[in-house]
Design an enzyme around this catalytic site. Structure first.
Site, PDB file in Angstrom:
ATOM      1  N   LEU A   1       0.866  -1.175   0.000  1.00 41.18           N
ATOM      2  CA  LEU A   1       0.000   0.000   0.000  1.00 41.18           C
ATOM      3  C   LEU A   1       0.904   1.227   0.000  1.00 41.18           C
ATOM      4  CD1 LEU A   1      -2.669  -0.858   2.753  1.00 41.18           C
ATOM      5  CD2 LEU A   1      -2.995  -0.936   0.280  1.00 41.18           C
ATOM      6  N   ASP A   2       0.420   2.331  -0.580  1.00 35.60           N
ATOM      7  CA  ASP A   2       1.166   3.581  -0.506  1.00 35.60           C
ATOM      8  C   ASP A   2       1.399   3.953   0.957  1.00 35.60           C
ATOM      9  OD1 ASP A   2       1.103   3.781  -3.247  1.00 35.60           O
ATOM     10  OD2 ASP A   2      -0.478   5.304  -3.312  1.00 35.60           O
ATOM     11  N   GLU A   3       2.439   4.724   1.196  1.00 34.88           N
ATOM     12  CA  GLU A   3       2.810   5.086   2.566  1.00 34.88           C
ATOM     13  C   GLU A   3       1.647   5.713   3.342  1.00 34.88           C
ATOM     14  OE1 GLU A   3       6.214   7.834   4.829  1.00 34.88           O
ATOM     15  OE2 GLU A   3       6.413   7.335   2.699  1.00 34.88           O
ATOM     16  N   ASP A   4       0.855   6.562   2.691  1.00 36.93           N
ATOM     17  CA  ASP A   4      -0.222   7.255   3.388  1.00 36.93           C
ATOM     18  C   ASP A   4      -1.590   6.620   3.182  1.00 36.93           C
ATOM     19  OD1 ASP A   4       1.307   9.180   4.691  1.00 36.93           O
ATOM     20  OD2 ASP A   4       1.359  10.481   2.936  1.00 36.93           O
ATOM     21  N   THR A   5      -1.633   5.449   2.581  1.00 41.91           N
ATOM     22  CA  THR A   5      -2.880   4.694   2.462  1.00 41.91           C
ATOM     23  C   THR A   5      -2.960   3.710   3.620  1.00 41.91           C
ATOM     24  OG1 THR A   5      -2.912   4.886   0.049  1.00 41.91           O
ATOM     25  CG2 THR A   5      -4.220   3.121   1.018  1.00 41.91           C
TER      26      THR A   5
END
Length: 294
Positions: free
Chosen positions: A127-131
């Site tokens: 997952l993306d860092e901020d997801t």
């Protein structure tokens, strides 16, 4: 599949009658484990027969990740083969530079060590860092291979929730648009005919005056896929400044959360369905959009 038991480092299967060799096991058992693995374990002494029992050293003690500072881990599902963890915002799934700490793998390593499990966590997807949302981890090499195979064959389903700008003309649809790098920006992606095929299915769960709550399912897994596809439609995510999304001070990141993950168990083949509750910042944004309707 019935008849399997964990015995420390070993996985045990009991046959109806005495076995003459590992290759005398039930055909379904041999196909499940895989000829390549069986030959490898037989050569190293990690596949043995004792009467009716076939023993496979599937869980050898192995060095874990150098965990660094302690990190908490929210476990959504766990058994001998795999673990599903809730990744918080601002945390990478795995290190991207030598010596980097503070990733989900480090938190998983702490969890495994603290519970007496001498194994190394292996991420199956990212997952993306901020997801936020669930991330599937394998706890042994054999499970990793089986789950990686499911990823390649698109048999692992990931469902996301997102808050986006604007009103949708259609309640549901499919975005089939290739994604490539943006040559004008080092981290941004864009829809490009020369990019890799990317397919996202969406359904509007709730339409607000100038925003919408959207449920999404990925058919492919390109970098920033949901963010790029929705921005391409003219519906960028709240808080996603990289792709032109509206500001959302209560969330401070792109408003994207993985809310459900389903996969087939690597040993039993039974479906595993894991839900992940919304984080508090996601709830706060939802409450604000609800208030704006009054």
């Amino acid at each position: 599949m019935k008849g399997w038991k964990r015995r420390g480092e070993w996985l045990e299967w009991t046959a109806p009658s005495e076995l003459s060799s590992i290759w005398a096991a039930d055909r379904a058992v041999l196909e499940l484990i895989g000829e390549k693995w069986l030959r490898k374990w037989e050569a190293s002494g990690d596949a043995v027969v004792k009467g009716r029992r076939l023993l496979l050293r599937m869980f050898p003690e192995e060095p874990g990740v150098e965990a660094g500072a302690w990190m908490p881990l929210e476990v959504l599902y766990e058994d001998d083969f795999c673990l599903v963890a809730d990744k918080p915002a601002g945390v990478k799934v795995h290190p991207t530079a030598d010596g980097e700490e503070g990733t989900l793998l480090h938190a998983a390593a702490w969890h495994l060590e603290a519970s007496g499990q001498r194994c190394r966590p292996r991420h199956i997807h990212r997952l993306d860092e901020d997801t936020t949302g669930p991330v599937l981890l394998a706890k042994c090499g054999w499970a990793q291979v089986r789950l990686d195979e499911q990823m390649r064959e698109k048999r692992i389903s990931r469902e996301y929730a997102a808050f986006v700008r604007g009103r949708f003309g259609q309640a549901r649809g499919t975005i089939d648009a290739a994604i490539g790098r943006d040559r004008h920006h080092p981290t941004r992606r864009r829809v490009s005919p020369t990019g890799e095929r990317a397919v996202t299915h969406y359904e509007v769960e709730r339409q607000f005056a100038g925003a919408a709550l959207v449920k999404l399912k990925l058919e492919t897994g390109r970098t920033h896929q949901i963010r790029v596809h929705l921005a391409h439609l003219g519906h960028p995510l709240f808080g996603d400044t990289l792709y032109g999304g509206p500001s959302a001070p209560e969330i401070g990141r792109q408003a994207l959360h993985g809310q459900r993950l389903t996969f087939d168990h690597p040993l039993t083949g039974e479906p595993v369905d894991v839900s992940c509750p919304w984080p508090r910042d996601f709830e706060s944004l939802y409450e604000r959009l609800q208030r704006s309707e009054k």
